[in-house]
Design a protein around this motif. Structure first.
Motif, mmCIF file in Angstrom:
data_model
loop_
_atom_site.group_PDB
_atom_site.id
_atom_site.type_symbol
_atom_site.label_atom_id
_atom_site.label_comp_id
_atom_site.label_asym_id
_atom_site.label_seq_id
_atom_site.Cartn_x
_atom_site.Cartn_y
_atom_site.Cartn_z
ATOM 1 N N THR A 31 0.795 -1.113 -0.035
ATOM 2 C CA THR A 31 -0.115 0.008 0.131
ATOM 3 C C THR A 31 0.962 1.390 0.127
ATOM 4 N N VAL A 32 2.058 1.383 0.800
ATOM 5 C CA VAL A 32 2.861 2.325 0.750
ATOM 6 C C VAL A 32 3.487 2.705 -0.506
ATOM 7 N N SER A 33 4.035 1.639 -1.332
ATOM 8 C CA SER A 33 4.306 1.628 -2.586
ATOM 9 C C SER A 33 3.503 2.373 -3.364
ATOM 10 N N ALA A 87 10.675 4.707 9.991
ATOM 11 C CA ALA A 87 9.293 4.649 9.866
ATOM 12 C C ALA A 87 8.341 3.330 9.462
ATOM 13 N N TYR A 88 8.985 2.754 8.649
ATOM 14 C CA TYR A 88 8.666 1.407 8.120
ATOM 15 C C TYR A 88 8.812 0.474 9.274
ATOM 16 N N ASN A 89 9.531 0.626 10.139
ATOM 17 C CA ASN A 89 9.622 -0.335 11.405
ATOM 18 C C ASN A 89 8.470 -0.081 12.108
ATOM 19 N N ARG A 153 0.516 6.684 7.274
ATOM 20 C CA ARG A 153 1.636 7.671 7.811
ATOM 21 C C ARG A 153 2.773 7.055 7.214
ATOM 22 N N ALA A 154 3.099 5.918 7.048
ATOM 23 C CA ALA A 154 4.394 5.702 6.415
ATOM 24 C C ALA A 154 4.462 6.204 5.130
ATOM 25 N N ALA A 155 3.390 5.963 4.227
ATOM 26 C CA ALA A 155 3.422 6.969 3.079
ATOM 27 C C ALA A 155 3.686 8.528 3.095
#
Length: 475
Positions: A31-33, A87-89, A153-155
């Motif tokens: 989803t982030v990608s 942030a990805y962690n 939030r990661a995105a």
């Protein structure tokens, strides 16, 4: 009876487990990608293995092997910045919360033995939290919404880093261009100052004119020193954002900013685009939806916050008689005499209203930010274009005409040098105008997609937790 109750608890638990969330293979990064590639068309990577780290290092080295453009600098940062990896962690940790919230509470088994005077008693219990099992689907649904918010939030962190890198790149290249310009200007000013000293020694130049030439050289020297420090600091900031150190610090940058595009962007529906695409707004909407579900759950469980069912089996042995066995069950629940749940319901309702008003405020601000960003972008384009089309060509004509007049002895050297100082000021203004345009272009992209500095959206665990019952059905 105890056996049937225990079996019933196991059946309910098994049915609950069948709907549990499981860890995804990518930790939610797909989803982030998708979100970031749509906005900035760059690759992202969550490095969790040695093989993945080697692949990222190879890609970074490949990008560093040639002169960096703004897009390459952004790509390096998205692959190599450890703050973004952190942030990805956090996203991976949010997934653990999702899985945890979707699991039913473990039943509790207890055994006790009491003996004395030849008599003994053994008691076994299996206790299950019925309220937690009953509310499990609702709590799991809320957890999924919050995990989706964690993905957003990661995105958003990815877009913010990309925007920061692009701004740092623009400032670094513009600072380098200014250093080159002032280096040439200093050489010219130094020659002029030396000539002024020689003419002063012969009496051909008074002290006032000598001082004017010398102070211009001194000021240019100070400006060059400031520009070099600015360029060095800008380069260091760019290196930090790209996550580079040691051998990676010798990256190459172009000597000047690119020319202006032939025509500016036309964005008649920029407000609608910003409202539809801003990730911070999507986060606020998801939080509001989760709070609405938490409010409904709180209202549904306002009177009953504790409901435990226990199956019991007791074996008693008395020396005066044969042993006997007792079976039964035990139910525990709170009696809402003093606290009827009104406080929790009021807290949940006010938390929801708080989030609703913040979302509305943010939507209004986003529309205003988008309008203002586009106005700044167009104004910066017009100003930079004015320098490019009008001021710099006219300054070139003036310089050529002054050189012709100097060659025919119609003007003296100091008139020519005065014009050179004015041309220098125009060139500095042109560099600054182009820098402002490209920064405005970067800000325009963040105004539409998100990635600007953190604003009203914040994750307050205390506030969010107040809207939902505690784990385990509100114990």
């Amino acid at each position: 009876m105890t056996r049937h109750l225990a079996r019933g608890l196991l059946v309910i638990t098994a049915l609950s487990v069948s709907g549990c969330a499981a860890f995804s293979p990518d930790g939610g990064m797909t989803t982030v990608s998708d979100l970031t590639s749509h906005a900035i068309n760059k690759d992202v990577a969550f490095v969790r293995t040695a093989e993945g780290a080697r692949a990222v290092d190879a890609r970074v080295r490949q990008l560093l092997s040639r002169t960096l453009g703004a897009d390459a600098a952004v790509q390096i940062a998205l692959l190599n910045n450890k703050g973004l990896q952190a942030a990805y962690n956090e996203l991976a940790l949010a997934e653990t919360d999702l899985v945890e919230q979707s699991l039913p509470p473990n039943p509790v088994f207890s055994i006790s033995r009491i003996s004395g005077n030849g008599a003994s008693e053994i008691e076994r219990q299996v206790v299950g939290d019925i309220l937690a099992l009953a509310t499990l689907p609702f709590r799991s649904d809320i957890a999924r919404d919050r995990f989706r918010g964690a993905q957003l939030r990661a995105a958003l962190a990815t877009l913010r880093l990309a925007a920061d890198v692009r701004r740092a790149y623009i400032r670094t290249v513009a600072a380098n261009e200014m250093v080159v310009l002032l280096t040439d200007a200093k050489a010219t000013a130094e020659s002029t100052a030396q000539l002024a000293v020689k003419l002063g020694e012969t009496g051909s130049l008074n002290k006032l004119d000598q001082a004017r030439e010398q102070v211009f050289y001194a000021e240019t020297t100070a400006d060059l020193a400031t520009a070099r420090q600015t360029a060095a600091s800008a380069r260091e900031r760019l290196a930090r954002l790209m996550g580079l150190w040691d051998d990676g610090l010798d990256f190459r940058l172009p000597n000047a900013l690119p020319p202006l595009p032939r025509r500016p962007l036309a964005l008649p529906a920029i407000e609608a685009d910003a409202v539809a695409h801003r990730i911070d707004l999507q986060i606020a909407r998801l939080e509001l939806a989760a709070l609405a579900k938490a409010l409904n759950l709180t209202e549904a469980t306002r009177f009953v916050t504790l409901l435990d069912l226990a199956g019991m089996s007791r074996r008693t042995q008395d020396p005066e008689g044969p042993p006997f066995r007792e079976r039964g069950f035990d139910v525990q629940f709170q009696i809402p005499i003093f606290d009827g749940g009104e406080v929790r319901v009021r807290q949940a309702a006010e938390t929801y209203n708080f989030a609703f008003n913040r979302l509305t405020e943010r939507a209004v601000n986003v529309r205003s930010e988008a309008r203002d960003a586009y106005r700044v972008y167009r104004s910066a384009y017009d100003i930079a274009g004015h320098y490019q089309r009008e001021i710099i060509p006219l300054r070139k004509i003036i310089t050529e005409e002054m050189q012709l007049r100097f060659s025919s002895m119609q003007v003296d050297i100091f008139a020519l040098l005065t014009e050179a100082r004015q041309r220098l000021a125009s060139l500095r203004g042109a560099i600054d105008a182009r820098q402002r345009f490209f920064l405005a272009q970067a800000d325009l992209q963040t105004a539409v997609n998100g990635g600007s500095a953190p604003a009203a959206i914040s994750d307050n665990p205390t506030t969010i937790a107040a809207a939902a019952p505690a784990d385990g059905g509100g114990h």
